[in-house]
Every structure is written in structure tokens, then in C-alpha cells.
Design a protein around this motif. Structure first.
Motif, PDB file in Angstrom:
ATOM      1  N   UNK A  18       0.829  -1.199   0.000  1.00 34.56           N
ATOM      2  CA  UNK A  18       0.000   0.000   0.000  1.00 34.56           C
ATOM      3  C   UNK A  18       0.868   1.255   0.000  1.00 34.56           C
ATOM      4  N   UNK A  19       2.024   1.170  -0.643  1.00 34.63           N
ATOM      5  CA  UNK A  19       2.940   2.300  -0.715  1.00 34.63           C
ATOM      6  C   UNK A  19       3.073   2.827  -2.127  1.00 34.63           C
ATOM      7  N   UNK A  20       3.954   3.830  -2.265  1.00 35.42           N
ATOM      8  CA  UNK A  20       4.124   4.503  -3.556  1.00 35.42           C
ATOM      9  C   UNK A  20       5.047   3.746  -4.493  1.00 35.42           C
ATOM     10  N   UNK A  21       5.714   2.715  -3.998  1.00 39.82           N
ATOM     11  CA  UNK A  21       6.696   2.018  -4.825  1.00 39.82           C
ATOM     12  C   UNK A  21       6.126   1.440  -6.098  1.00 39.82           C
ATOM     13  N   UNK A  22       4.957   0.822  -6.004  1.00 37.57           N
ATOM     14  CA  UNK A  22       4.387   0.172  -7.184  1.00 37.57           C
ATOM     15  C   UNK A  22       4.018   1.192  -8.257  1.00 37.57           C
ATOM     16  N   UNK A  23       3.570   2.378  -7.835  1.00 38.48           N
ATOM     17  CA  UNK A  23       3.207   3.418  -8.798  1.00 38.48           C
ATOM     18  C   UNK A  23       4.452   3.929  -9.512  1.00 38.48           C
ATOM     19  N   UNK A  70      -4.487 -11.276  10.073  1.00 44.69           N
ATOM     20  CA  UNK A  70      -4.996  -9.919  10.263  1.00 44.69           C
ATOM     21  C   UNK A  70      -5.228  -9.270   8.904  1.00 44.69           C
ATOM     22  N   UNK A  71      -6.405  -8.689   8.703  1.00 43.84           N
ATOM     23  CA  UNK A  71      -6.704  -7.977   7.464  1.00 43.84           C
ATOM     24  C   UNK A  71      -5.906  -6.670   7.451  1.00 43.84           C
ATOM     25  N   UNK A  72      -5.150  -6.438   6.387  1.00 45.91           N
ATOM     26  CA  UNK A  72      -4.360  -5.220   6.238  1.00 45.91           C
ATOM     27  C   UNK A  72      -4.873  -4.437   5.035  1.00 45.91           C
ATOM     28  N   UNK A  73      -5.282  -3.186   5.273  1.00 51.65           N
ATOM     29  CA  UNK A  73      -5.861  -2.379   4.205  1.00 51.65           C
ATOM     30  C   UNK A  73      -5.246  -0.984   4.205  1.00 51.65           C
ATOM     31  N   UNK A  74      -5.107  -0.425   3.030  1.00 50.52           N
ATOM     32  CA  UNK A  74      -4.696   0.964   2.881  1.00 50.52           C
ATOM     33  C   UNK A  74      -5.908   1.811   2.547  1.00 50.52           C
ATOM     34  N   UNK A  75      -6.397   2.575   3.504  1.00 50.42           N
ATOM     35  CA  UNK A  75      -7.572   3.423   3.285  1.00 50.42           C
ATOM     36  C   UNK A  75      -7.179   4.895   3.204  1.00 50.42           C
ATOM     37  N   UNK A 104      -8.682   5.475  -0.203  1.00 51.78           N
ATOM     38  CA  UNK A 104      -9.851   4.646  -0.519  1.00 51.78           C
ATOM     39  C   UNK A 104     -10.951   4.946   0.491  1.00 51.78           C
ATOM     40  N   UNK A 105     -12.213   4.713   0.122  1.00 48.74           N
ATOM     41  CA  UNK A 105     -13.316   5.008   1.046  1.00 48.74           C
ATOM     42  C   UNK A 105     -13.371   4.013   2.201  1.00 48.74           C
ATOM     43  N   UNK A 106     -13.980   4.447   3.313  1.00 50.33           N
ATOM     44  CA  UNK A 106     -14.163   3.560   4.463  1.00 50.33           C
ATOM     45  C   UNK A 106     -14.999   2.340   4.100  1.00 50.33           C
ATOM     46  N   UNK A 143     -10.020  -8.905  13.021  1.00 47.37           N
ATOM     47  CA  UNK A 143      -8.932  -8.007  13.357  1.00 47.37           C
ATOM     48  C   UNK A 143      -8.391  -7.407  12.069  1.00 47.37           C
ATOM     49  N   UNK A 144      -8.217  -6.102  12.063  1.00 52.23           N
ATOM     50  CA  UNK A 144      -7.737  -5.415  10.871  1.00 52.23           C
ATOM     51  C   UNK A 144      -6.827  -4.272  11.272  1.00 52.23           C
ATOM     52  N   UNK A 145      -5.827  -4.006  10.448  1.00 51.02           N
ATOM     53  CA  UNK A 145      -4.978  -2.829  10.584  1.00 51.02           C
ATOM     54  C   UNK A 145      -5.171  -2.012   9.317  1.00 51.02           C
ATOM     55  N   UNK A 146      -5.584  -0.756   9.478  1.00 48.09           N
ATOM     56  CA  UNK A 146      -5.867   0.084   8.313  1.00 48.09           C
ATOM     57  C   UNK A 146      -5.025   1.361   8.367  1.00 48.09           C
ATOM     58  N   UNK A 147      -4.460   1.704   7.228  1.00 48.67           N
ATOM     59  CA  UNK A 147      -3.735   2.966   7.077  1.00 48.67           C
ATOM     60  C   UNK A 147      -4.738   4.057   6.729  1.00 48.67           C
TER      61      UNK A 147
END
Length: 398
Positions: free
Chosen positions: A84-89, A122-127, A130-132, A144-148
């Protein structure tokens, strides 16, 4: 011997250069230009290089970065550039030999280390972009989730969203500036959350509450969709999705999208699935978009227009559902346009459309299924069966 990449992408944490590996430190020492957000640049001692702040919007920075081609450049991003970082872009913009990446500790790893949570469950999401609503398909007690999140204000937005969906009892652990001198960890339920928070921030969720949980099989309740009555009802939808048989990475055409329920459930089956809903009526096209937004599905595209004309130029599908607008012209076009192996499912409710499917079934084969459903309803002082209009389903692999 291959030429060394001109760009090094470095994942920088809140502890600045202290947390970098030796290769990252050397790349910074050798750089002519260091480019990154102001927050990251502020963590560096004088590197002896030109410092360039990454502009807003982000895409403008990509253009500026390409202008430095041929010089020794370091791009600073957060933590692990490819989670969920800028590297892929950045990597997608440049050639394979132009860049290398030296990742740092991800926010997810740091958060899990504070909480003692296993990341594999653990669900990991980059919000942050992105919308909630992206959380909606997964919301269930015990998750259990960790969201940015994009900034501190978004923490309150997340709590408000959870309350609105009936999960206000969820426990939130707010983790700010993990790994740095400003690190702060605070806890509250979504119902009781208060205060202000600072960027960079992530939230660990331990979901609880009495909100409605979405099933993990086809056939979501009709009440989840806004509709004007033009919707493939839950039992018939479940049969349609079974016939369409979505598989990871595939694309669906939903012709005559109506409320968008088929395309939405297709996308919900797997995170890699995409759909295009073709709908001729503008008010229904808007309704499909609203329904897709409710589930955070930016993977469902809506095309306004009448098929077959509106199909021109669209990326070819792996499966097609015809729920409305069935005609001889459409079937001729699909038979000519779609590649071999495409799965086609069509529904008919009128005698004329039934006859059309019967004729095409005789030509192309496949399976015909007549679906007759009845629901219990009051009948005087007792109850009886109230039948729905029968639906004929044709399924074929072209």
C-alpha cells in the motif's frame, strides 16, 4: 555488465536514518537528488544532496522524477514501498532496469509488533486513498484489521462509519508516528472515541457489535441494494452467480445492470475480480454507482448506453450476464464479438425472450434451466404459496 539503476526507492520510517540498512544509508550518501514528502525530508540530517519536495497531486511528482533521469536520485517513501505504498506506482512508470527498492519496516509490521497480532490472520488495508466502505464486505465480530488512514481526522471518520454500520462496540487502537519519537498509542471503542490525532496514523480494529454481516456466498439480501424494482432477486441471483462461476482475475460484463447486484456480488467474490455494468437508463446507472460505492467497489465500472452499441471498445470479458435488453441483435453481436471460452448466462422472463434463448440454445448448446419460486404469503386466515414469475436461465460456454 548491466548499468546501475539511477533511482533508489527507500522506505523511511519515523526514526529517520537510524532505522535504515547500510545499503540505504550509502544510497543517501551518494545521491545527487533526494525527493520525498516534506515530513520525510525533515527527518534527514544534511545529506549533501539537493532536496526536492514531492508535490501535490502525487502524479505531478512522477513527472518531476522522470526529469531527473540520468542522475543519482533517491525517492523517499513510507516503510515498505510495495505494501500500500508509492513504490508500485513509481515502478510502473519506469523501466525495469531504472530503479531498485530498499524497503523499511512497514506500518503493518510495527503495529502488529505493538499489539502481538499475527499478520497472517490480520486484514491489512490501505484506506489513505480509498473510502471507508472498502471495509464493508469484511466487517464481522471477531475480525482483526490494521488500516492505514490519510490523516488524523480520518480516525474520527472511521469511528463514525463503524457506528453507522452497527459496529460501534469495536475496539480501536490508534497508532501515531510508529517507530519515531512522536509515537503515541491510544485505545477506545468506536462509540467512545474522542480527541485529535496526528499523521502518520493507522488504526487497529477489533471488530464487535450487532451490525449486519455480509454472507460469503452468493445471495446477499435485497435490502442491501437501492433499487426501483429492477433487481435480480436474491435466490435467482445466487443461481446466476453459480452459473457465471467467477474465478480470480476475471472480468464480467453485466448487460442491463438494473441495480448492479450481479456485478457487485461478482466483485465481492474475490478482490481481483472486476466488472463492467452496461445500463441504458441514466437514473439506474447512477443507482448502480451508489450501490457499488456502498461496498467500496471501485472495481465495478458503469457504462451508460444500450447494448450492443455500448459494448464497442470495452475490454473483453471472461463471463457475460444478460439480465435486461435481451434481443436477437444483442445475441448476434455477442456470438461474433466474444472469444472462445467466454461463459455466457442469460435470463428471460417473457415468452418472446424464452423463445429467443431456446433458439440460441439449439444453435450453440449449453444448459437451459427453468426457475420457479414461490413464497409463503397470507391467504385468508392462513397462508399459501405466492408464485413469482418463472425465469428461464441459459448458460453456455462459447
Amino acid at each position: 555488465m548491466a548499468e546501475a539503476p539511477w533511482l533508489t526507492i527507500i522506505g523511511l520510517g519515523e526514526d529517520g536514518p537510524d532505522g535504515l540498512c547500510s545499503a540505504s544509508r550509502k544510497a543517501l550518501a551518494d545521491a545527487e537528488i533526494v525527493m520525498g514528502p516534506a515530513r520525510h525530508l525533515g527527518l534527514l540530517p544534511d545529506p549533501g544532496a539537493e532536496l526536492v519536495e514531492w508535490p501535490v497531486p502525487f502524479a505531478d511528482g512522477l513527472k518531476a522524477l522522470e526529469g531527473f533521469r540520468g542522475r543519482r536520485v533517491v525517492a523517499l517513501v513510507s516503510g515498505d514501498p510495495f505494501w500500500f505504498g508509492a513504490g508500485s506506482v513509481i515502478a510502473a512508470r519506469l523501466g525495469a532496469g531504472e530503479w531498485r527498492a530498499l524497503p523499511g519496516r512497514s506500518t503493518f509490521s510495527l503495529a502488529a509488533a505493538r499489539l502481538g497480532w499475527p499478520l497472517e490472520t490480520t486484514l491489512c488495508l490501505g484506506l489513505h486513498a480509498a473510502p471507508m466502505t472498502r471495509l464493508r464486505p469484511d466487517l464481522a465480530p471477531g475480525l482483526r484489521a490494521i488500516v492505514l488512514l490519510r490523516d488524523g481526522a480520518a480516525v474520527g471518520d472511521l469511528a463514525a462509519y463503524l457506528r453507522a454500520e452497527g459496529f460501534g462496540e469495536s475496539r480501536l487502537t490508534v497508532l501515531e508516528a510508529l517507530g519515531g519519537p512522536r509515537e503515541r498509542v491510544s485505545m477506545a471503542t468506536a462509540a467512545d472515541l474522542s480527541g485529535t490525532f496526528s499523521h502518520p496514523v493507522c488504526v487497529a480494529l477489533d471488530v464487535a457489535g450487532s451490525g449486519t454481516v455480509l454472507p460469503r456466498v452468493s445471495g446477499i439480501s435485497d435490502r442491501f441494494f437501492e433499487t426501483d424494482g429492477q433487481i435480480t432477486k436474491r435466490p435467482v441471483r445466487a443461481l446466476a452467480l453459480s452459473a457465471l462461476a467467477p474465478m480470480p482475475g476475471e472480468r464480467l460484463w453485466d448487460i442491463g445492470g438494473g441495480s448492479g447486484s450481479i456485478g457487485i456480488e461478482w466483485c465481492l467474490a474475490h478482490r481481483s475480480l472486476r466488472a463492467i455494468a452496461i445500463e441504458s437508463r441514466p437514473e439506474r446507472a447512477a443507482r448502480i454507482r451508489a450501490n457499488a460505492d456502498r461496498f467500496g467497489l471501485d472495481r465495478l465500472r458503469v457504462v451508460e448506453g444500450q447494448a450492443p452499441g455500448a459494448l464497442a471498445g470495452l475490454d473483453l470479458p471472461h463471463a457475460v450476464f444478460v439480465g435486461g435488453g435481451l434481443s436477437e441483435a444483442l445475441m448476434v453481436d455477442l456470438a461474433a464479438r466474444l472469444p472462445s471460452g467466454t461463459r455466457l448466462v442469460a435470463h428471460a422472463v417473457t415468452l418472446e425472450s424464452e423463445a429467443l434463448l431456446a433458439g440460441w440454445s439449439a444453435r450453440l448448446g449449453g444448459e437451459l434451466l427453468r426457475i420457479e419460486l414461490a413464497e409463503a404469503a397470507p391467504l385468508g386466515a392462513r397462508r399459501g404459496w405466492s408464485p413469482s414469475r418463472p425465469v428461464v436461465q441459459w448458460r453456455v460456454v462459447l
